[in-house]
Motif scaffolding. Structure first.
Motif, short mmCIF file in Angstrom:
data_model
loop_
_atom_site.label_atom_id
_atom_site.label_comp_id
_atom_site.label_asym_id
_atom_site.label_seq_id
_atom_site.Cartn_x
_atom_site.Cartn_y
_atom_site.Cartn_z
N HIS A 249 72.62 34.40 47.52
CA HIS A 249 72.55 35.40 46.33
C HIS A 249 71.42 36.60 46.33
CE1 HIS A 249 76.67 33.80 45.41
NE2 HIS A 249 77.55 35.03 45.54
N TRP A 250 71.50 37.12 47.14
CA TRP A 250 70.03 37.69 46.97
C TRP A 250 70.21 39.45 47.06
CZ3 TRP A 250 69.75 34.78 51.46
CH2 TRP A 250 69.61 32.66 51.26
N ASP A 251 69.55 40.38 47.87
CA ASP A 251 69.73 41.48 47.56
C ASP A 251 69.54 41.48 49.02
OD1 ASP A 251 68.57 44.54 47.92
OD2 ASP A 251 69.05 44.58 45.66
N ARG A 252 69.72 42.64 49.77
CA ARG A 252 69.91 42.16 51.13
C ARG A 252 69.18 43.52 51.06
NH1 ARG A 252 72.58 41.64 55.70
NH2 ARG A 252 72.04 43.31 57.84
N ASP A 253 68.17 44.34 50.97
CA ASP A 253 67.20 45.58 51.03
C ASP A 253 66.11 44.50 51.25
OD1 ASP A 253 69.79 47.45 51.60
OD2 ASP A 253 69.45 48.04 50.44
N ARG A 254 65.49 43.68 49.90
CA ARG A 254 65.07 43.44 49.30
C ARG A 254 64.18 42.19 49.75
NH1 ARG A 254 61.96 47.75 47.30
NH2 ARG A 254 63.39 48.48 45.80
N LEU A 255 64.80 41.99 50.57
CA LEU A 255 65.12 40.16 51.57
C LEU A 255 65.22 40.92 52.57
CD1 LEU A 255 65.08 37.65 51.82
CD2 LEU A 255 68.01 37.68 52.35
N GLU A 256 65.91 42.10 53.44
CA GLU A 256 64.71 42.65 54.48
C GLU A 256 63.55 42.64 54.33
OE1 GLU A 256 66.35 46.63 56.75
OE2 GLU A 256 67.84 45.48 55.80
N GLN A 257 63.04 43.63 53.50
CA GLN A 257 61.57 44.01 53.52
C GLN A 257 60.75 43.00 53.10
OE1 GLN A 257 61.35 45.90 49.59
NE2 GLN A 257 59.73 47.19 49.76
N VAL A 258 60.92 41.60 53.55
CA VAL A 258 60.39 40.35 53.43
C VAL A 258 60.47 40.42 54.24
CG1 VAL A 258 60.62 37.89 52.87
CG2 VAL A 258 60.93 39.47 51.01
N VAL A 259 61.09 39.89 55.12
CA VAL A 259 61.62 39.95 56.68
C VAL A 259 60.01 40.56 57.20
CG1 VAL A 259 63.08 39.45 58.86
CG2 VAL A 259 63.80 38.06 56.74
N SER A 260 60.72 41.68 57.24
CA SER A 260 60.49 42.86 58.39
C SER A 260 58.79 42.83 57.53
CB SER A 260 60.49 44.62 57.23
OG SER A 260 60.39 45.07 58.65
N ASN A 261 58.57 42.83 56.39
CA ASN A 261 57.02 42.42 56.89
C ASN A 261 56.18 41.83 57.24
OD1 ASN A 261 56.79 44.51 55.32
ND2 ASN A 261 56.81 43.86 52.54
N LEU A 262 56.83 40.27 56.74
CA LEU A 262 55.93 39.15 57.50
C LEU A 262 56.17 39.07 59.09
CD1 LEU A 262 57.86 35.70 56.14
CD2 LEU A 262 55.23 36.98 55.67
N ILE A 263 56.96 39.81 59.60
CA ILE A 263 57.22 39.72 61.01
C ILE A 263 56.26 41.05 61.63
CG2 ILE A 263 58.78 40.46 63.13
CD1 ILE A 263 61.12 39.30 61.90
N SER A 264 55.83 42.36 61.03
CA SER A 264 55.47 43.40 61.19
C SER A 264 53.70 42.26 60.99
CB SER A 264 56.00 44.60 59.86
OG SER A 264 54.84 45.31 60.55
N ASN A 265 53.37 42.18 59.01
CA ASN A 265 52.63 41.39 59.44
C ASN A 265 51.69 40.80 61.53
OD1 ASN A 265 50.08 40.95 57.23
ND2 ASN A 265 50.75 38.87 58.13
N ALA A 266 52.89 39.32 61.26
CA ALA A 266 52.77 38.91 62.94
C ALA A 266 52.19 39.74 63.85
CB ALA A 266 53.57 38.32 62.83
N VAL A 267 53.62 40.44 64.33
CA VAL A 267 52.91 41.51 65.46
C VAL A 267 51.90 42.11 65.89
CG1 VAL A 267 54.12 43.91 66.75
CG2 VAL A 267 55.23 41.85 66.07
N LYS A 268 51.40 41.92 64.27
CA LYS A 268 49.74 43.04 63.75
C LYS A 268 48.93 42.24 64.56
CE LYS A 268 49.38 45.69 60.47
NZ LYS A 268 49.56 46.27 59.04
N TYR A 269 48.51 40.93 63.99
CA TYR A 269 47.73 40.29 64.49
C TYR A 269 47.19 39.28 64.48
CZ TYR A 269 46.22 42.20 59.79
OH TYR A 269 46.25 43.33 58.79
N GLY A 270 48.89 38.96 65.67
CA GLY A 270 49.00 38.66 66.15
C GLY A 270 48.38 37.81 67.53
N ASP A 271 47.50 38.96 68.19
CA ASP A 271 46.91 39.17 69.65
C ASP A 271 47.40 39.00 70.61
OD1 ASP A 271 43.72 39.42 70.69
OD2 ASP A 271 43.18 37.05 70.60
N GLY A 272 48.50 39.31 70.62
CA GLY A 272 48.79 39.51 71.67
C GLY A 272 49.55 38.51 72.24
N LYS A 273 49.69 37.47 71.42
CA LYS A 273 50.30 36.46 71.88
C LYS A 273 51.96 35.95 71.19
CE LYS A 273 46.02 34.69 71.93
NZ LYS A 273 44.96 33.16 71.06
#
Length: 414
Positions: A249-273
């Protein structure tokens, strides 16, 4: 010859803090020099009520109740109270602490109390608190005001893009590309404004939540699919492994924000790996893990990066305003969960989020608007899981929801 008792009292007279002593019943019978001078008192004229008369009238009742509880053996007296300074009649905040004196058998034979002036500190805290409130108010107002013209801009860009696609001229392709770049920058600007608005809402505890059953696995697949193209542009493969439903039982939009921020962060600092995202349904909580093999984070920075406007890397090389991980931590906290990171420079980072299925049970102070019909409909619907590899999304058959619960003896001065 001076006795030890006299030497100790002279020592207390040299100390700048107000110090006094009381007998086992709490009757004050000694003040040091600083206390007498602060209160404008004479040693010969002291009474048991001298201390209470120094207290601000608004602090007396609660302080006396607390003091009497201490005399009955409850936790040591420690309070912030206002004491009147005789030199100017002003009341200043003090931190008052009292400890018991005990004999060799452990029996209370008296009490020692100290008062440290913390008025300047309190004023500084009040000013800082006021500044934080003003800042958050400014962010909220500015964010709302910026969204209005940006919405109009996005509408005009959409119209311009539609016209460009209808144009049959030789410059059609280049015009479409330019308009798309404008639209992308407008979208990025809207994201930054939304981040600032979230800062003010989260800081004020005013984040509205629409709580309903949400499958973290399915949601993560959807978000991952949106980031595969962006990951591919920087040379990374993005894999989402979500083999079982993880419904809470979560807020879908806020949970999506969590997932999106973490994946975006990984893409940004993932060094193409490669980037690996995993969802697990544990016994009492769901677990989301985002792993990259990029720059990594130094140990001394791993706590700091969750602060507001903080970054692990130079702003000259990477975009953003340093709110993504702070927002993740705040939303996860609202859901009653925790977020952590394991990392080392050059070895990548692993961000892990643990969310209890019954999120809002621990955060009753947050408002949640939940519609029972919607909850029932979503709970009855089958959940899906998927694997995303560079844009390829495979949906196996639906799976059932998991069952989840959601000291040495001091001397006597008296």
């Amino acid at each position: 010859m001076d006795t030890s008792h006299d030497r100790d009292r002279r020592l207390l007279d040299t100390m700048p803090q107000c110090i006094w002593a009381a007998d086992a019943e709490g009757r004050v019978n000694y003040w040091n020099r600083a206390g007498l001078e602060y209160g404008g008192l004479e040693a010969a004229g002291l009474t048991d009520g001298s201390f209470w008369e120094m207290l601000h009238v608004d602090d007396r009742d609660e302080a006396r109740v607390h003091w009497e509880r201490g005399l009955r053996g409850e936790p040591t007296f420690e309070r912030q109270v206002r004491l009147r300074r005789a030199s100017d009649g002003n009341f200043r905040w003090h931190l008052v602490r009292t400890v018991a004196e005990r004999d060799d058998d452990g029996l209370v034979v008296g009490w020692i109390a100290t008062a440290a002036d913390i008025d300047d500190q309190k004023k500084a805290e009040d000013l800082l608190r006021e500044a934080v409130v003003l800042r958050d108010d400014f962010l909220s107002v500015a964010s709302h005001e910026l969204r209005t013209p940006l919405t109009a801009l996005k509408l005009e860009v959409a119209n311009l893009l539609r016209l460009a696609r209808l144009d049959g001229g030789s410059e059609r392709a280049r015009l479409i590309a330019k308009v798309q770049k404008i639209d992308a920058q407008a979208t990025r600007l809207r994201g930054l404004i939304d981040d600032l608005l979230d800062v003010s809402r989260l800081a004020a505890g005013q984040l509205d939540l629409d709580v309903a059953p949400v499958d973290l696995a399915g949601l993560t697949c959807e978000v991952g699919a949106r980031y595969t193209s962006e990951a591919a542009r920087v040379g990374s493969t993005l894999t989402v492994e979500a083999t079982e439903a993880a419904i809470g039982h979560w807020d879908r939009d806020r949970l999506e924000q969590v997932v999106s921020n973490l994946i975006s962060n990984a893409v940004k600092y993932g060094d193409g790996k490669p980037i690996d995202v995993t969802v697990r349904a544990e016994g009492g909580h769901a677990e989301l893990t985002v792993r990259d093999h990029g720059l990594g984070i130094a140990p001394q920075d791993q706590e700091r990066i969750f602060g507001r406007f903080e970054r692990a890397a130079s702003s000259g090389n990477y975009g953003g305003i340093g709110l993504g991980l702070w927002t993740v931590k705040q939303i996860v906290w609202v859901f009653g969960g925790v977020v952590s990171v394991e990392s080392a420079p050059g070895a990548g980072s692993v961000f892990t989020v643990e969310l209890p299925y019954a999120a809002l049970a621990q955060r009753a102070a947050w408002r949640a608007s939940t519609q029972q019909e919607t909850i029932a409909a979503r709970a009855a619907a089958p959940s899906s899981s998927c694997t995303v590899v560079r844009g390829a999304r495979m949906l196996p058959s639906a799976v059932a929801e998991p069952s989840a619960a959601p000291n040495p003896n001091p001397k006597r001065w008296a």
